[in-house]
Design an enzyme around this catalytic site. Structure first.
Site, short mmCIF file in Angstrom:
data_model
loop_
_atom_site.label_atom_id
_atom_site.label_comp_id
_atom_site.label_asym_id
_atom_site.label_seq_id
_atom_site.Cartn_x
_atom_site.Cartn_y
_atom_site.Cartn_z
N ASP A 1 7.82 -46.15 24.67
CA ASP A 1 9.06 -46.09 23.87
C ASP A 1 10.25 -46.70 24.61
O ASP A 1 10.17 -47.01 25.81
CB ASP A 1 9.35 -44.64 23.47
CG ASP A 1 9.24 -43.66 24.63
OD1 ASP A 1 9.13 -44.11 25.78
OD2 ASP A 1 9.26 -42.44 24.38
N ASN B 1 10.33 -29.62 23.08
CA ASN B 1 10.11 -29.30 21.66
C ASN B 1 8.76 -29.82 21.13
O ASN B 1 8.53 -29.82 19.92
CB ASN B 1 11.26 -29.87 20.80
CG ASN B 1 11.30 -31.39 20.80
OD1 ASN B 1 10.50 -32.04 21.48
ND2 ASN B 1 12.22 -31.97 20.06
N HIS C 1 7.57 -32.95 21.46
CA HIS C 1 7.50 -34.37 21.10
C HIS C 1 6.64 -35.15 22.10
O HIS C 1 6.49 -34.76 23.26
CB HIS C 1 8.89 -35.00 20.90
CG HIS C 1 9.67 -35.29 22.14
ND1 HIS C 1 11.03 -35.12 22.21
CD2 HIS C 1 9.32 -35.78 23.34
CE1 HIS C 1 11.46 -35.49 23.40
NE2 HIS C 1 10.43 -35.88 24.11
N GLU D 1 9.28 -37.00 17.28
CA GLU D 1 9.91 -35.69 17.24
C GLU D 1 9.18 -34.77 16.25
O GLU D 1 8.39 -35.25 15.42
CB GLU D 1 11.37 -35.86 16.82
CG GLU D 1 12.23 -36.67 17.81
CD GLU D 1 12.74 -35.83 18.98
OE1 GLU D 1 12.05 -34.89 19.42
OE2 GLU D 1 13.84 -36.16 19.47
#
Ligand code: GLP
Length: 242
Positions: free
Chosen positions: A67, A135, A137, A142
Protein backbone atom coordinates in the site's frame (compact mmCIF):
# COMPACT_ATOMS: atom_id res chain seq x y z
CA UNK A 1 -2.41 -22.11 9.54
CA UNK A 2 0.95 -22.50 11.23
CA UNK A 3 1.33 -20.48 14.43
CA UNK A 4 4.80 -19.69 15.72
CA UNK A 5 4.74 -18.12 19.16
CA UNK A 6 8.04 -16.49 20.01
CA UNK A 7 9.37 -15.08 23.30
CA UNK A 8 9.74 -11.50 22.11
CA UNK A 9 9.99 -9.12 19.16
CA UNK A 10 13.66 -9.90 18.57
CA UNK A 11 12.96 -13.60 18.16
CA UNK A 12 9.89 -12.90 16.01
CA UNK A 13 12.00 -10.83 13.61
CA UNK A 14 14.69 -13.50 13.46
CA UNK A 15 12.21 -16.29 12.71
CA UNK A 16 10.54 -14.27 9.96
CA UNK A 17 13.91 -13.52 8.35
CA UNK A 18 14.95 -17.19 8.50
CA UNK A 19 11.80 -18.27 6.67
CA UNK A 20 12.13 -15.57 4.01
CA UNK A 21 15.83 -16.25 3.43
CA UNK A 22 15.19 -19.98 3.17
CA UNK A 23 12.55 -19.33 0.48
CA UNK A 24 14.75 -16.90 -1.48
CA UNK A 25 17.68 -19.32 -1.40
CA UNK A 26 15.36 -22.04 -2.69
CA UNK A 27 13.98 -19.79 -5.43
CA UNK A 28 16.22 -16.75 -6.11
CA UNK A 29 13.64 -15.19 -8.44
CA UNK A 30 10.93 -15.23 -5.75
CA UNK A 31 8.23 -12.58 -5.92
CA UNK A 32 8.07 -11.02 -2.45
CA UNK A 33 5.34 -8.78 -1.11
CA UNK A 34 6.61 -6.36 1.52
CA UNK A 35 4.74 -4.51 4.25
CA UNK A 36 5.44 -1.31 6.17
CA UNK A 37 4.72 -0.11 9.72
CA UNK A 38 6.74 -0.64 12.87
CA UNK A 39 6.44 -4.43 13.00
CA UNK A 40 8.54 -5.51 9.96
CA UNK A 41 11.48 -3.22 10.86
CA UNK A 42 13.23 -5.98 12.84
CA UNK A 43 12.76 -8.39 9.94
CA UNK A 44 14.32 -5.86 7.54
CA UNK A 45 17.31 -5.36 9.88
CA UNK A 46 17.86 -9.13 9.87
CA UNK A 47 17.60 -9.29 6.07
CA UNK A 48 20.20 -6.52 5.69
CA UNK A 49 22.52 -8.30 8.12
CA UNK A 50 22.18 -11.59 6.22
CA UNK A 51 22.84 -9.81 2.93
CA UNK A 52 26.04 -8.31 4.38
CA UNK A 53 27.06 -11.79 5.62
CA UNK A 54 26.49 -13.05 2.08
CA UNK A 55 23.91 -15.60 3.21
CA UNK A 56 21.26 -14.28 0.82
CA UNK A 57 21.18 -12.68 -2.63
CA UNK A 58 18.30 -10.37 -3.53
CA UNK A 59 19.45 -9.59 -7.08
CA UNK A 60 16.76 -11.68 -8.77
CA UNK A 61 13.76 -11.06 -6.55
CA UNK A 62 10.75 -9.07 -7.68
CA UNK A 63 9.01 -6.96 -5.05
CA UNK A 64 5.54 -5.55 -4.54
CA UNK A 65 4.42 -3.39 -1.64
CA UNK A 66 1.01 -3.65 -0.08
CA UNK A 67 0.00 0.00 0.00
CA UNK A 68 0.83 3.71 -0.12
CA UNK A 69 -0.74 6.86 1.26
CA UNK A 70 -2.65 9.05 -1.20
CA UNK A 71 -1.79 11.63 -2.19
CA UNK A 72 1.86 11.64 -1.15
CA UNK A 73 5.15 12.46 -2.84
CA UNK A 74 7.60 9.57 -3.21
CA UNK A 75 10.41 11.60 -1.69
CA UNK A 76 8.31 12.58 1.34
CA UNK A 77 9.84 11.11 4.50
CA UNK A 78 6.36 9.92 5.43
CA UNK A 79 5.73 7.88 2.28
CA UNK A 80 5.92 4.11 2.34
CA UNK A 81 8.13 4.42 -0.75
CA UNK A 82 10.69 6.36 1.31
CA UNK A 83 10.36 3.89 4.20
CA UNK A 84 11.13 0.89 1.99
CA UNK A 85 14.20 2.44 0.37
CA UNK A 86 15.57 3.68 3.70
CA UNK A 87 14.97 0.49 5.66
CA UNK A 88 15.59 -2.15 3.00
CA UNK A 89 15.93 -1.46 -0.72
CA UNK A 90 18.92 0.91 -0.45
CA UNK A 91 20.69 -1.53 1.86
CA UNK A 92 20.47 -4.73 -0.21
CA UNK A 93 21.21 -5.68 -3.83
CA UNK A 94 17.64 -5.71 -5.11
CA UNK A 95 17.43 -4.66 -8.77
CA UNK A 96 15.58 -1.33 -8.61
CA UNK A 97 13.82 -2.23 -11.87
CA UNK A 98 12.13 -5.11 -10.07
CA UNK A 99 10.52 -2.92 -7.40
CA UNK A 100 6.78 -2.41 -7.81
CA UNK A 101 5.06 0.31 -5.83
CA UNK A 102 1.66 1.96 -5.92
CA UNK A 103 2.27 5.53 -7.03
CA UNK A 104 0.87 7.94 -4.45
CA UNK A 105 1.60 10.88 -6.78
CA UNK A 106 -0.59 9.86 -9.69
CA UNK A 107 -3.76 11.71 -10.58
CA UNK A 108 -4.99 8.66 -12.46
CA UNK A 109 -5.39 6.45 -9.45
CA UNK A 110 -7.91 4.08 -11.10
CA UNK A 111 -5.50 3.34 -13.93
CA UNK A 112 -2.69 2.93 -11.42
CA UNK A 113 -4.63 0.39 -9.35
CA UNK A 114 -5.65 -1.58 -12.45
CA UNK A 115 -2.13 -1.80 -13.81
CA UNK A 116 -0.75 -2.78 -10.37
CA UNK A 117 -3.30 -5.58 -10.12
CA UNK A 118 -2.34 -6.70 -13.63
CA UNK A 119 1.37 -6.74 -12.76
CA UNK A 120 0.65 -8.96 -9.75
CA UNK A 121 -1.37 -11.32 -11.92
CA UNK A 122 1.60 -11.57 -14.28
CA UNK A 123 4.07 -12.09 -11.42
CA UNK A 124 2.14 -14.00 -8.75
CA UNK A 125 3.43 -13.29 -5.26
CA UNK A 126 5.29 -16.24 -3.73
CA UNK A 127 5.52 -14.84 -0.21
CA UNK A 128 3.61 -11.88 1.14
CA UNK A 129 4.54 -10.29 4.48
CA UNK A 130 1.61 -8.71 6.27
CA UNK A 131 1.03 -6.99 9.59
CA UNK A 132 -2.26 -6.16 11.23
CA UNK A 133 -3.74 -2.89 12.47
CA UNK A 134 -5.13 -2.60 15.98
CA UNK A 135 -8.62 -2.53 14.41
CA UNK A 136 -7.93 -5.68 12.37
CA UNK A 137 -7.02 -3.96 9.09
CA UNK A 138 -4.59 -5.59 6.67
CA UNK A 139 -2.57 -3.30 4.37
CA UNK A 140 -5.17 -0.49 4.29
CA UNK A 141 -8.22 -2.72 4.08
CA UNK A 142 -10.19 -1.20 6.91
CA UNK A 143 -13.10 -2.87 8.77
CA UNK A 144 -16.04 -3.29 6.40
CA UNK A 145 -13.83 -4.30 3.42
CA UNK A 146 -15.18 -7.11 1.24
CA UNK A 147 -13.28 -10.38 0.88
CA UNK A 148 -13.46 -9.82 -2.90
CA UNK A 149 -11.77 -6.41 -2.85
CA UNK A 150 -9.01 -5.58 -5.33
CA UNK A 151 -6.37 -2.84 -5.47
CA UNK A 152 -8.13 0.51 -5.05
CA UNK A 153 -8.33 3.92 -3.37
CA UNK A 154 -9.76 3.85 0.17
CA UNK A 155 -10.60 6.28 2.98
CA UNK A 156 -8.60 5.74 6.16
CA UNK A 157 -10.57 5.49 9.40
CA UNK A 158 -9.99 8.22 12.03
CA UNK A 159 -8.54 5.49 14.28
CA UNK A 160 -5.89 4.49 11.71
CA UNK A 161 -5.02 8.15 11.04
CA UNK A 162 -4.55 8.66 14.78
CA UNK A 163 -2.42 5.52 15.27
CA UNK A 164 -0.28 6.06 12.15
CA UNK A 165 0.34 9.72 12.98
CA UNK A 166 3.09 8.55 15.35
CA UNK A 167 5.30 8.00 12.31
CA UNK A 168 4.64 11.41 10.74
CA UNK A 169 7.13 14.20 11.02
CA UNK A 170 4.54 16.88 11.57
CA UNK A 171 2.06 14.58 13.23
CA UNK A 172 -1.63 14.20 12.70
CA UNK A 173 -2.48 17.07 10.37
CA UNK A 174 -0.08 15.64 7.79
CA UNK A 175 -1.48 12.13 7.57
CA UNK A 176 -3.28 11.75 4.23
CA UNK A 177 -6.92 10.80 4.61
CA UNK A 178 -6.77 8.27 1.79
CA UNK A 179 -4.52 5.47 0.58
CA UNK A 180 -4.01 3.08 -2.32
CA UNK A 181 -4.01 -0.53 -1.21
CA UNK A 182 -3.98 -4.08 -2.51
CA UNK A 183 -7.38 -5.61 -1.81
CA UNK A 184 -8.07 -8.65 0.33
CA UNK A 185 -8.48 -10.79 -2.77
CA UNK A 186 -5.21 -9.48 -4.19
CA UNK A 187 -3.32 -10.39 -1.02
CA UNK A 188 -5.09 -13.75 -0.65
CA UNK A 189 -3.77 -14.82 -4.07
CA UNK A 190 -0.23 -14.95 -2.63
CA UNK A 191 1.09 -18.50 -2.45
CA UNK A 192 2.38 -18.05 1.09
CA UNK A 193 1.56 -15.35 3.62
CA UNK A 194 3.59 -14.51 6.71
CA UNK A 195 1.71 -12.46 9.30
CA UNK A 196 3.75 -10.66 11.94
CA UNK A 197 2.17 -9.30 15.11
CA UNK A 198 3.90 -7.98 18.18
CA UNK A 199 2.69 -6.34 21.37
CA UNK A 200 -0.42 -6.36 23.50
CA UNK A 201 -2.42 -3.96 21.31
CA UNK A 202 -2.49 -6.65 18.59
CA UNK A 203 -3.81 -9.38 20.92
CA UNK A 204 -7.49 -8.80 20.09
CA UNK A 205 -6.92 -9.03 16.33
CA UNK A 206 -4.84 -12.20 16.74
CA UNK A 207 -7.46 -13.77 19.00
CA UNK A 208 -10.12 -13.02 16.38
CA UNK A 209 -8.02 -14.56 13.58
CA UNK A 210 -7.19 -17.73 15.47
CA UNK A 211 -10.20 -18.38 17.73
CA UNK A 212 -12.97 -16.24 16.22
CA UNK A 213 -15.37 -16.18 13.26
CA UNK A 214 -14.61 -14.82 9.80
CA UNK A 215 -16.22 -11.41 9.25
CA UNK A 216 -15.75 -8.06 7.59
CA UNK A 217 -15.55 -6.22 10.92
CA UNK A 218 -12.03 -7.70 11.30
CA UNK A 219 -10.46 -8.07 7.82
CA UNK A 220 -7.60 -10.09 9.35
CA UNK A 221 -10.14 -12.86 10.03
CA UNK A 222 -10.49 -13.49 6.27
CA UNK A 223 -6.97 -14.90 6.28
CA UNK A 224 -8.15 -17.93 8.20
CA UNK A 225 -9.21 -19.20 4.77
CA UNK A 226 -5.70 -18.99 3.30
CA UNK A 227 -4.09 -22.36 2.61
CA UNK A 228 -0.54 -21.38 3.48
CA UNK A 229 -0.55 -18.83 6.29
CA UNK A 230 2.26 -18.59 8.84
CA UNK A 231 1.44 -16.47 11.88
CA UNK A 232 4.48 -15.30 13.85
CA UNK A 233 3.59 -13.60 17.12
CA UNK A 234 5.28 -12.69 20.35
CA UNK A 235 3.94 -13.56 23.80
CA UNK A 236 2.09 -10.27 24.19
CA UNK A 237 0.25 -10.53 20.88
CA UNK A 238 -0.75 -14.09 21.82
CA UNK A 239 -1.87 -13.28 25.35
CA UNK A 240 -5.62 -13.77 24.74
CA UNK A 241 -5.24 -17.15 23.00
CA UNK A 242 -6.58 -20.31 24.63
C1 GLP B 1 -0.32 0.37 8.58
C2 GLP B 1 -0.05 -0.45 7.34
C3 GLP B 1 -0.29 -1.92 7.56
C4 GLP B 1 0.35 -2.37 8.86
C5 GLP B 1 -0.27 -1.63 10.01
C6 GLP B 1 0.29 -2.02 11.36
O1 GLP B 1 -1.62 0.86 8.67
N1 GLP B 1 -0.78 0.00 6.21
O2 GLP B 1 0.21 -2.65 6.46
O3 GLP B 1 0.18 -3.74 9.03
O4 GLP B 1 -0.03 -0.24 9.81
O5 GLP B 1 1.46 -1.29 11.63
P1 GLP B 1 2.43 -1.51 12.83
O6 GLP B 1 3.33 -2.61 12.44
O7 GLP B 1 3.19 -0.21 12.94
O8 GLP B 1 1.63 -1.81 14.03
Amino acid sequence: MLIIETENYKELSKRAAEILIYEINKKPSSVIGFATGGTPLGLYKNLVRSYKNKSVDFSKIISFNLDEYYPIKKESRDSYFYYMYKNLFDLININKKNINFLNGETKEYKKECKSFEKKINKNPIDIQIIGVGVNGHVAFNEPGTSINSKTRLINLTPETIEINSRFFKKRKENVPKKALTMGIRTIMKSKKIILLASGKNKAKAIKRLIDGPIGKDYPISYFKKHKNLIVIIDKEAGRLLK
